[in-house]
Design a protein around this motif. Structure first.
Motif: not given
Ligand SMILES: Nc1ncnc2c1ncn2[C@@H]1O[C@H](COP(=O)(O)OP(=O)(O)OP(=O)(O)O)[C@@H](O)[C@H]1O
Ligand SMILES: [Mg+2]
Length: 412
Positions: A74-76, A78-85
């Motif tokens: 899920t980290r990756e 989130f990284q794709q959706v928005n690095p700020e997440f």
């Protein structure tokens, strides 16, 4: 049509509705207008990802493309959706003075395209499904994305290595994907493959030649317009038959009460009929079916259709929303319908058509009766067995009309 795939070709006529041919891309457009999540299923190399790419083009930079991989966490994602997440996950609440809400508000994806979704591990898939439904969950809190319109489009093959039992995956998919198009049974024409060759010989997924202006505002408008389209009473009756009528067994027993063993309890002449082949659809599925049917009506109307056949557009929607949703008796689909759920759905639809034809006159009389706030036994007694829901509905509607009339009478 709002969406015309640039590279993906399929001119196989799936059905003719109101005098207008419906093709696979027409169904995709109807899903997009109705904001229904769509799953493309089928053998490798038949253009599933191509169609997804073509559709993405209409969403400009508001489309997120995710390739399902079992080593993605899920980290990756989130990284794709928005690095700020990622920072948000680590720090908890605030990010450089901004609140998490401020960050999520900027996540403006309207289309989440997931290629090879079955490869995703369950935790990632759960987050993807949330995105399909228009929100992202961070530290246990949901944040809306996409400003009121978000849709999921995903692909997968049956022979794929699943990261869990295919049953569990099947259940998750059935709950979140509103319609499933199996390209193996909706195969393009030879001329489509011929045209594909004329275009180019690159075996990779082609990126469209022309960069289109994004059509998001038009798509959102079409979605809002569709939401405002009145649902004809006939469609509601057809839909309630799919929920309640198909749930009935002899002696007023209900398949839903027999749970998953319902098909072992079908006896006598019912065993060879649609009673053994399908159970009632869920109220949630009913919403998808009516939405898809409304979108199909609207699309055919825009192409010149005048007299809309509500029954047929409902049946087309029923076919593509329900074939893979788990309501069919799998064993029968394997034994009798060559493992083709659409073929089984066609058999159910034939029986449904006969059922409605046989009741046509009584349905008209019943509706008239309810409108006047009357209850005539002579009419409502025609609705028995799988049609019992109609008797109940008409009586309830008659009661309401009567109450309204009385309230009106008092006011006057
Ligand atoms: N109906 C079609 N129209 C146009 N191109 C097609 C069609 N079917 C396949 N192709 C072409 O074949 C190639 C493979 O298609 P694509 O990668 O979309 O297949 P796929 O179904 O996603 O396969 P996989 O399941 O392996 O991912 C691409 O170059 C694509 O453009
Ligand atoms: Mg692919």
């Amino acid at each position: 049509m709002l969406i015309k795939p640039d590279k993906y070709k399929n001119t196989t006529e799936i059905v003719n509705l109101n005098g207008v041919p419906v093709y696979l891309p027409t169904l995709a457009e109807a899903a997009i207008r109705g904001r229904l999540n769509m799953f493309l299923l089928g053998k490798s190399g038949f253009g599933k990802t191509q169609l997804v790419r073509d559709v993405m083009n209409y969403f400009g930079d508001r489309a997120l493309f995710v390739l399902g991989r079992n080593d993605m966490d899920t980290r990756e994602l989130f990284q794709q959706v928005n690095p700020e997440f990622l920072k948000a996950l680590k720090e908890g609440k605030s990010l450089e003075g901004k609140t998490l809400k401020e960050v999520t508000d900027k996540v403006n994806y309207n289309l989440i395209a997931v290629d090879e979704l079955p490869n995703c591990v369950p935790a990632v898939r759960a987050q993807l499904f949330n995105l399909f439904d228009g929100f992202i969950e961070i530290n246990g809190k949901p944040y809306p994305i996409g400003n009121g319109y978000s849709i999921g489009l995903s692909t997968g093959n049956l022979g794929q290595e699943f990261t869990e039992s295919s049953n569990e995956l099947g259940r998750a998919l059935k709950e979140r994907m509103h319609l499933t198009l199996d390209v193996d049974f909706l195969r393009p024409q030879t001329i489509d493959f011929y045209d594909m060759l004329e275009d180019n010989l690159d075996p990779r997924v082609n990126f469209p030649d022309k960069s289109l202006e994004d059509r998001i505002e038009e798509i959102k408008k079409a979605y809002q317009k569709l939401k405002g389209r009145p649902v004809p009473f006939e469609k509601k009756v057809i839909g309630l038959y799919l929920v309640d009528g198909l749930d009935c067994l002899a002696d007023d027993k209900r398949k839903s009460e027999l749970k998953s063993s319902w098909h072992t309890k079908v006896e006598g002449h019912e065993a060879g009929s649609d009673v053994a082949l399908i159970e009632g659809v869920s109220p949630r599925a009913l919403k998808s079916i009516i939405t898809l049917s409304q979108a199909l009506d609207e699309i055919t109307e825009e192409q010149g259709a005048k007299d809309l056949n509500y029954f047929e557009s409902m049946m087309t929607a029923f076919k593509f929303c329900s074939a893979y949703s788990g309501v069919l008796n799998d064993a029968l689909v394997r034994q009798t319908y060559d493992e083709n759920p659409y073929k089984a759905m066609d058999a159910v639809i034939d029986t449904t058509r006969e059922q409605f034809k046989a009741k046509e006159e009584y349905l008209r009389a019943g509706l008239e009766m309810a409108r006047r706030g009357e209850k005539k036994k002579k009419i409502s007694d025609n609705f028995k067995g799988r049609w019992k829901f109609m008797k109940d509905l008409l009586e309830n509607l008659a009661d309401r009309t009567l109450l309204e009339k009385r309230a009106h009478g008092k006011k006057d």
